[in-house]
Design a protein around this motif. Structure first.
Motif, short mmCIF file in Angstrom:
data_model
loop_
_atom_site.label_atom_id
_atom_site.label_comp_id
_atom_site.label_asym_id
_atom_site.label_seq_id
_atom_site.Cartn_x
_atom_site.Cartn_y
_atom_site.Cartn_z
N THR A 63 0.73 -1.22 -0.02
CA THR A 63 0.02 -0.02 0.01
C THR A 63 0.80 1.53 0.16
OG1 THR A 63 -0.07 0.07 2.30
CG2 THR A 63 -1.82 -1.03 1.29
N HIS A 73 0.19 3.80 -2.91
CA HIS A 73 -1.15 4.66 -2.81
C HIS A 73 -1.23 5.45 -1.40
CE1 HIS A 73 -3.20 2.52 -6.05
NE2 HIS A 73 -2.89 1.25 -5.42
N ARG A 105 -1.44 9.70 -1.97
CA ARG A 105 -2.61 10.50 -1.09
C ARG A 105 -2.01 11.30 -0.02
NH1 ARG A 105 -8.02 9.66 -0.32
NH2 ARG A 105 -8.71 10.08 1.78
#
Lengths: 208, 200
Positions: free
Chosen positions: A16, A19, A23
């Motif tokens: 992750t 991402h 973000r």
């Protein structure tokens, strides 16, 4: 700041990291923009009040800004010492930990964008503020310029990802930062001198 | 290491003690192994985590999703590279904590009344989560390289967006001020931002 971004990326599971990293960085940029704009609003209010009280005197403020720029250029070159005016606060580290990466990024960069409410390294912000106080009849320009400052402040964090600092050993990152630091220090003095000369020349020509 | 620094810098010893009290008090029976591993000193982050949980996410309103999020929050509160490297020797012990945490948290998810217990536990069981994650990370090094490349590409895209935003912000300024003033102000604004690389 570099360590904060590194941490935010590295602490996430590998799957992750992309991402979360994107973000967090996006919110970091937005936070810088928002913080800068907020600082601009505060300054614009003061500048507008000044404008209502004494009218428009951009030349006087430009000259004062030029003097401040020269004074801080000398400070940058270590010719003399001048105190830095800032509150030297920073977002509590617990905030960075406790909130989601995007929220923490926004808050942290927002505080960076607020400039005077956090630790300031650059001397450029002082002549900038003096200059802004002289254009109180154009508050939107003040807000936009401080939003630019906040955005640029936050955007420097992109280097962490572009240069791969998030995955390099701390020693290597520090070595690169040290190299950049000396260039930035010399450039700061150059920027201040250029600003001072430009403003004083403009003021002189306008008066003549 | 980081926790100790946080505690020292926070200076909120009363809150820390209150939190420690609450943390230990709420560890359910049968989780002695975790109780033993509750750190002697709680970090300021834990205090905030506790306050966040109590004030914002009230236990009576906690859903499973909120509990899961708070677990992640508490884990995140202690997962830093500094902590990870300083305590890498405890990975095996931490893994067992992680296993226990899994069992406890699964139980808590089923029994709604114990959700608050889970919340308290998460502070003490942080290392299990972080080191279990660290083990997984070391087994997935190629993915890290992929993430680095992907993040670099994303950062370059964000740079382009930033430049566009910058242009949008500068245009009205240039339009409303004399050229020299706007140029100098923009230069100073940019330079005032560049220093933050070296900010704490």
């Amino acid at each position: 700041m570099v360590e904060t971004i590194r941490w935010m990326v590295q602490r996430e599971p590998q799957g992750t990291q992309y991402h979360v990293g994107v973000r967090a960085m996006s919110f970091f940029l937005l936070g810088g923009l928002a913080g800068g704009a907020l600082a601009g609003v505060l300054l614009a209010l003061g500048a507008y009040a000044l404008y209502m009280a004494i009218g428009s005197h951009p030349i006087g403020f430009a000259l004062a800004s030029a003097i401040a720029a020269l004074a801080f250029a000398g400070r940058q070159l270590e010719w003399w010492t001048i105190p830095k005016f800032s509150l030297k606060h920073q977002v509590p580290e617990a905030w960075r930990n406790i909130f989601a990466p995007s929220t923490a990024s926004f808050l942290y960069a927002g505080a960076l964008g607020l400039t005077f409410f956090t630790r300031i390294s650059s001397f450029a912000v002082y002549p900038l503020v003096i200059l802004m106080l002289g254009i109180g009849e154009r508050p939107w320009a003040i807000i936009c310029l401080f939003a630019v400052a906040g955005l640029v402040r936050a955007a420097t964090a992109l280097l962490v990802l572009i240069r791969g600092w998030a995955y390099l050993p701390t020693e290597e990152v520090l070595e690169e930062l040290t190299g950049i630091s000396s260039v930035v220090n010399k450039s700061s003095a150059a920027v201040a001198i250029v600003a001072a000369l430009s403003l004083s020349t403009w003021a002189f020509l306008t008066l003549v | 290491v980081r926790s100790a620094e946080l505690v020292r810098s926070s200076g909120r010893s009363l809150l820390r003690q209150l939190h420690l009290f609450a943390m230990v008090r709420h560890i359910p029976p049968g989780a002695d192994a975790i109780r033993e591993r509750v750190p002697a000193r709680a970090a300021a982050a834990d205090v905030v985590a506790g306050l966040y949980a109590i004030v914002i996410a009230r236990p009576s309103r906690l859903t499973s999703a909120t509990v899961a999020r708070l677990l992640r929050v508490a884990a995140r509160a202690r997962v830093g590279p500094g902590v990870a490297s300083a305590r890498s020797g405890q990975a095996a012990a931490a893994q067992s904590v992680a296993a226990e945490l899994d069992a406890v948290s699964a139980s808590v998810m089923v029994h709604a009344h114990a959700r608050e217990h889970d919340l308290r536990l998460s502070s003490g069981a942080y290392s299990g989560l972080s080191f279990a994650g660290g083990k997984m990370a070391s087994a997935q090094a190629p993915q890290a390289q992929d993430a680095s490349v992907l993040l670099r590409a994303a950062a370059l895209r964000l740079s382009v967006i930033t430049v566009l935003a910058f242009a949008v912000l500068v245009v009205p300024t240039v339009a409303s001020l004399p050229v020299v003033l706007s140029a100098v102000a923009t230069l100073l604004a940019i330079w005032a931002g560049i220093d933050s690389l070296f900010s704490p």
